[in-house]
Scaffold this motif. Structure first.
Motif, PDB file in Angstrom:
ATOM      1  N   ASP A 129       8.649   5.043  -2.174  1.00  0.00           N
ATOM      2  CA  ASP A 129       7.346   5.655  -1.572  1.00  0.00           C
ATOM      3  C   ASP A 129       7.663   6.455  -0.172  1.00  0.00           C
ATOM      4  OD1 ASP A 129       5.034   6.012  -0.680  1.00  0.00           O
ATOM      5  OD2 ASP A 129       4.758   4.007   0.361  1.00  0.00           O
ATOM      6  N   ASN A 138       1.838   8.879  -2.782  1.00  0.00           N
ATOM      7  CA  ASN A 138       1.901   8.372  -3.977  1.00  0.00           C
ATOM      8  C   ASN A 138       2.666   9.567  -4.846  1.00  0.00           C
ATOM      9  OD1 ASN A 138       1.183   6.886  -6.115  1.00  0.00           O
ATOM     10  ND2 ASN A 138      -0.951   8.060  -6.531  1.00  0.00           N
ATOM     11  N   ALA A 174       0.441  -1.420  -7.876  1.00  0.00           N
ATOM     12  CA  ALA A 174      -0.878  -2.485  -8.309  1.00  0.00           C
ATOM     13  C   ALA A 174      -0.368  -3.277  -9.559  1.00  0.00           C
ATOM     14  CB  ALA A 174      -2.113  -1.416  -8.510  1.00  0.00           C
ATOM     15  N   CYS A 187       1.601   4.302  -6.984  1.00  0.00           N
ATOM     16  CA  CYS A 187       0.258   3.277  -6.727  1.00  0.00           C
ATOM     17  C   CYS A 187       0.094   2.542  -7.826  1.00  0.00           C
ATOM     18  CB  CYS A 187      -0.702   4.278  -6.483  1.00  0.00           C
ATOM     19  SG  CYS A 187      -2.105   3.374  -5.715  1.00  0.00           S
ATOM     20  N   ASP A 188       0.078   3.239  -9.076  1.00  0.00           N
ATOM     21  CA  ASP A 188       0.135   2.258 -10.427  1.00  0.00           C
ATOM     22  C   ASP A 188       1.042   1.267 -10.341  1.00  0.00           C
ATOM     23  OD1 ASP A 188      -1.978   3.955 -11.159  1.00  0.00           O
ATOM     24  OD2 ASP A 188      -1.010   4.944 -12.625  1.00  0.00           O
ATOM     25  N   ARG A 222       0.850  -1.310   0.066  1.00  0.00           N
ATOM     26  CA  ARG A 222      -0.067   0.015   0.063  1.00  0.00           C
ATOM     27  C   ARG A 222       0.985   1.222   0.091  1.00  0.00           C
ATOM     28  NH1 ARG A 222      -4.341  -2.566  -1.335  1.00  0.00           N
ATOM     29  NH2 ARG A 222      -5.039  -3.928   0.124  1.00  0.00           N
ATOM     30  N   VAL A 223       0.809   1.988  -1.013  1.00  0.00           N
ATOM     31  CA  VAL A 223       1.721   3.116  -1.153  1.00  0.00           C
ATOM     32  C   VAL A 223       1.023   4.227  -0.240  1.00  0.00           C
ATOM     33  CG1 VAL A 223       2.187   5.034  -2.781  1.00  0.00           C
ATOM     34  CG2 VAL A 223       2.452   2.524  -3.326  1.00  0.00           C
ATOM     35  N   LYS A 224       1.813   5.089   0.577  1.00  0.00           N
ATOM     36  CA  LYS A 224       1.546   5.996   1.382  1.00  0.00           C
ATOM     37  C   LYS A 224       1.681   7.365   0.697  1.00  0.00           C
ATOM     38  CE  LYS A 224       2.304   3.174   5.479  1.00  0.00           C
ATOM     39  NZ  LYS A 224       3.228   2.302   5.314  1.00  0.00           N
ATOM     40  N   ASP A 271       2.483   6.569 -11.569  1.00  0.00           N
ATOM     41  CA  ASP A 271       2.678   6.766 -10.429  1.00  0.00           C
ATOM     42  C   ASP A 271       3.167   5.677  -9.483  1.00  0.00           C
ATOM     43  OD1 ASP A 271       0.215   6.007  -9.614  1.00  0.00           O
ATOM     44  OD2 ASP A 271      -0.479   7.879  -9.644  1.00  0.00           O
TER      45      ASP A 271
END
Length: 83
Positions: A59, A10, A36, A32-33, A6-8, A30
């Motif tokens: 991150d 981004n 995932a 987050c992408d 889980r990116v905090k 980014d």
């Protein structure tokens, strides 16, 4: 990958990527992408794990965003996914 990171914080990658997966492109702009995408399409090989670790460290440390971008680009090229 087993558990999605889980990116905090981004942050945007140095440059965006368009990864070709099946018939649909995936746009990665980014952290987050990237996290995932690695979670969904990466396998537990050294290049994917390296990219995953680079995203985790970027991150927390903005100075490592170039390394995360390069690691992701390398694995996408190696897997033939870079469009």
């Amino acid at each position: 990958m087993t558990d999605m990171y889980r990116v905090k914080n981004n942050r945007r990658l140095t440059r965006p990527f368009i990864a070709q997966v099946c018939a649909r492109p995936a746009i990665i702009v980014d952290l987050c992408d990237a996290a995932a995408f690695i979670n969904m399409h990466g396998v537990r090989t050294r290049p994917w794990v390296t990219a995953e670790i680079a995203v985790k460290y970027a991150d927390h440390n903005l100075r490592l965003i170039d390394q995360a971008t390069t690691s992701l680009e390398n694995v996408l090229r190696r897997e033939g996914m870079l469009g």
